[in-house]
Motif scaffolding. Structure first.
Motif, PDB file in Angstrom:
ATOM      1  N   LEU A   1     -26.737  64.170 -21.350  1.00 11.33           N
ATOM      2  CA  LEU A   1     -28.094  64.254 -21.885  1.00 11.33           C
ATOM      3  C   LEU A   1     -28.350  65.624 -22.502  1.00 11.33           C
ATOM      4  O   LEU A   1     -28.912  65.728 -23.598  1.00 11.33           O
ATOM      5  N   THR A   2     -27.923  66.675 -21.834  1.00 12.74           N
ATOM      6  CA  THR A   2     -28.130  68.035 -22.338  1.00 12.74           C
ATOM      7  C   THR A   2     -27.376  68.256 -23.645  1.00 12.74           C
ATOM      8  O   THR A   2     -27.929  68.793 -24.609  1.00 12.74           O
TER       9      THR A   2
ATOM     10  N   PRO B   1     -32.076  73.456 -15.601  1.00 20.00           N
ATOM     11  CA  PRO B   1     -30.991  74.333 -16.079  1.00 20.00           C
ATOM     12  C   PRO B   1     -30.195  74.950 -14.926  1.00 20.00           C
ATOM     13  O   PRO B   1     -28.983  75.106 -15.018  1.00 20.00           O
ATOM     14  N   LEU B   2     -30.879  75.269 -13.833  1.00 17.88           N
ATOM     15  CA  LEU B   2     -30.198  75.842 -12.676  1.00 17.88           C
ATOM     16  C   LEU B   2     -29.234  74.827 -12.062  1.00 17.88           C
ATOM     17  O   LEU B   2     -28.094  75.155 -11.736  1.00 17.88           O
ATOM     18  N   LEU B   3     -29.670  73.587 -11.921  1.00 19.54           N
ATOM     19  CA  LEU B   3     -28.802  72.546 -11.372  1.00 19.54           C
ATOM     20  C   LEU B   3     -27.616  72.265 -12.295  1.00 19.54           C
ATOM     21  O   LEU B   3     -26.488  72.086 -11.824  1.00 19.54           O
ATOM     22  N   ASN B   4     -27.864  72.227 -13.595  1.00 23.63           N
ATOM     23  CA  ASN B   4     -26.768  72.046 -14.559  1.00 23.63           C
ATOM     24  C   ASN B   4     -25.756  73.189 -14.442  1.00 23.63           C
ATOM     25  O   ASN B   4     -24.550  72.971 -14.431  1.00 23.63           O
ATOM     26  N   GLY B   5     -26.259  74.400 -14.378  1.00 26.92           N
ATOM     27  CA  GLY B   5     -25.387  75.566 -14.284  1.00 26.92           C
ATOM     28  C   GLY B   5     -24.578  75.592 -12.996  1.00 26.92           C
ATOM     29  O   GLY B   5     -23.368  75.852 -13.016  1.00 26.92           O
ATOM     30  N   LEU B   6     -25.224  75.314 -11.874  1.00 26.70           N
ATOM     31  CA  LEU B   6     -24.513  75.296 -10.595  1.00 26.70           C
ATOM     32  C   LEU B   6     -23.460  74.183 -10.575  1.00 26.70           C
ATOM     33  O   LEU B   6     -22.354  74.373 -10.047  1.00 26.70           O
ATOM     34  N   GLY B   7     -23.796  73.049 -11.147  1.00 25.96           N
ATOM     35  CA  GLY B   7     -22.829  71.960 -11.216  1.00 25.96           C
ATOM     36  C   GLY B   7     -21.622  72.323 -12.058  1.00 25.96           C
ATOM     37  O   GLY B   7     -20.484  72.024 -11.693  1.00 25.96           O
ATOM     38  N   LEU B   8     -21.860  72.968 -13.194  1.00 27.50           N
ATOM     39  CA  LEU B   8     -20.742  73.386 -14.052  1.00 27.50           C
ATOM     40  C   LEU B   8     -19.879  74.441 -13.377  1.00 27.50           C
ATOM     41  O   LEU B   8     -18.654  74.427 -13.507  1.00 27.50           O
ATOM     42  N   ILE B   9     -20.499  75.356 -12.650  1.00 24.47           N
ATOM     43  CA  ILE B   9     -19.725  76.357 -11.906  1.00 24.47           C
ATOM     44  C   ILE B   9     -18.862  75.667 -10.862  1.00 24.47           C
ATOM     45  O   ILE B   9     -17.689  76.008 -10.676  1.00 24.47           O
TER      46      ILE B   9
ATOM     47  N   ILE C   1     -21.596  62.975 -10.435  1.00 24.21           N
ATOM     48  CA  ILE C   1     -23.013  63.333 -10.329  1.00 24.21           C
ATOM     49  C   ILE C   1     -23.516  63.961 -11.621  1.00 24.21           C
ATOM     50  O   ILE C   1     -24.625  63.688 -12.081  1.00 24.21           O
ATOM     51  N   LEU C   2     -22.703  64.808 -12.254  1.00 23.65           N
ATOM     52  CA  LEU C   2     -23.144  65.560 -13.428  1.00 23.65           C
ATOM     53  C   LEU C   2     -22.899  64.861 -14.758  1.00 23.65           C
ATOM     54  O   LEU C   2     -23.289  65.388 -15.802  1.00 23.65           O
TER      55      LEU C   2
ATOM     56  N   LEU D   1     -36.486  68.564 -27.582  1.00 23.20           N
ATOM     57  CA  LEU D   1     -36.421  69.752 -26.743  1.00 23.20           C
ATOM     58  C   LEU D   1     -37.048  69.492 -25.371  1.00 23.20           C
ATOM     59  O   LEU D   1     -36.560  69.986 -24.355  1.00 23.20           O
ATOM     60  N   HIS D   2     -38.119  68.701 -25.341  1.00 24.62           N
ATOM     61  CA  HIS D   2     -38.732  68.332 -24.061  1.00 24.62           C
ATOM     62  C   HIS D   2     -37.778  67.483 -23.228  1.00 24.62           C
ATOM     63  O   HIS D   2     -37.725  67.629 -22.004  1.00 24.62           O
ATOM     64  N   ILE D   3     -37.027  66.615 -23.870  1.00 25.28           N
ATOM     65  CA  ILE D   3     -36.024  65.829 -23.146  1.00 25.28           C
ATOM     66  C   ILE D   3     -34.867  66.724 -22.723  1.00 25.28           C
ATOM     67  O   ILE D   3     -34.354  66.621 -21.604  1.00 25.28           O
ATOM     68  N   HIS D   4     -34.456  67.634 -23.597  1.00 26.96           N
ATOM     69  CA  HIS D   4     -33.337  68.538 -23.343  1.00 26.96           C
ATOM     70  C   HIS D   4     -33.560  69.361 -22.081  1.00 26.96           C
ATOM     71  O   HIS D   4     -32.636  69.586 -21.303  1.00 26.96           O
ATOM     72  N   THR D   5     -34.785  69.803 -21.855  1.00 21.31           N
ATOM     73  CA  THR D   5     -35.095  70.619 -20.683  1.00 21.31           C
ATOM     74  C   THR D   5     -35.698  69.795 -19.549  1.00 21.31           C
ATOM     75  O   THR D   5     -36.036  70.346 -18.513  1.00 21.31           O
TER      76      THR D   5
END
Length: 95
Positions: free
Chosen positions: A22-23, A62-70, A15-16, A47-51
């Motif tokens: 992309l990030t 960013p929250l979904l990326n962070g939760l996925g990495l955790i 999923i990630l 930067l617009h694509i990055h976020t």
């Protein structure tokens, strides 16, 4: 238990894969374009694509990326065996 964590780890990784790629890619490209080549407009676009501001996900992405990495870290660490309880087989063999 280990089999369950492998299953979850595999699913989270699939999923990630694209969001994290992309990030990382846009973050690296932003640094190169903005700092080395001083291209302000292209840097802002990256930067617009990055976020994911382009599709109005800048608040949750960013929250979904962070939760996925955790999730990946937790399942990955659990599979390493660092948190398993050790048995006393070595003591019984020494006797």
């Amino acid at each position: 238990m280990n089999r369950t964590f492998r299953k979850y780890h595999r699913q989270i990784a699939i999923i990630l894969c694209f969001p994290l790629f992309l990030t990382v890619l846009t973050g690296m490209c932003f640094t190169i374009v903005h700092e080395w080549f001083h291209q302000r407009e292209l840097g802002e676009f990256l930067l617009h694509i990055h976020t994911l501001e382009i599709i109005h996900l800048e608040k949750i992405y960013p929250l979904l990326n962070g939760l996925g990495l955790i999730g990946l870290l937790i399942t990955g660490f659990s599979m390493t065996g660092l948190f398993r309880q050790r048995t006393d087989d070595t003591k019984s063999k020494a006797s």
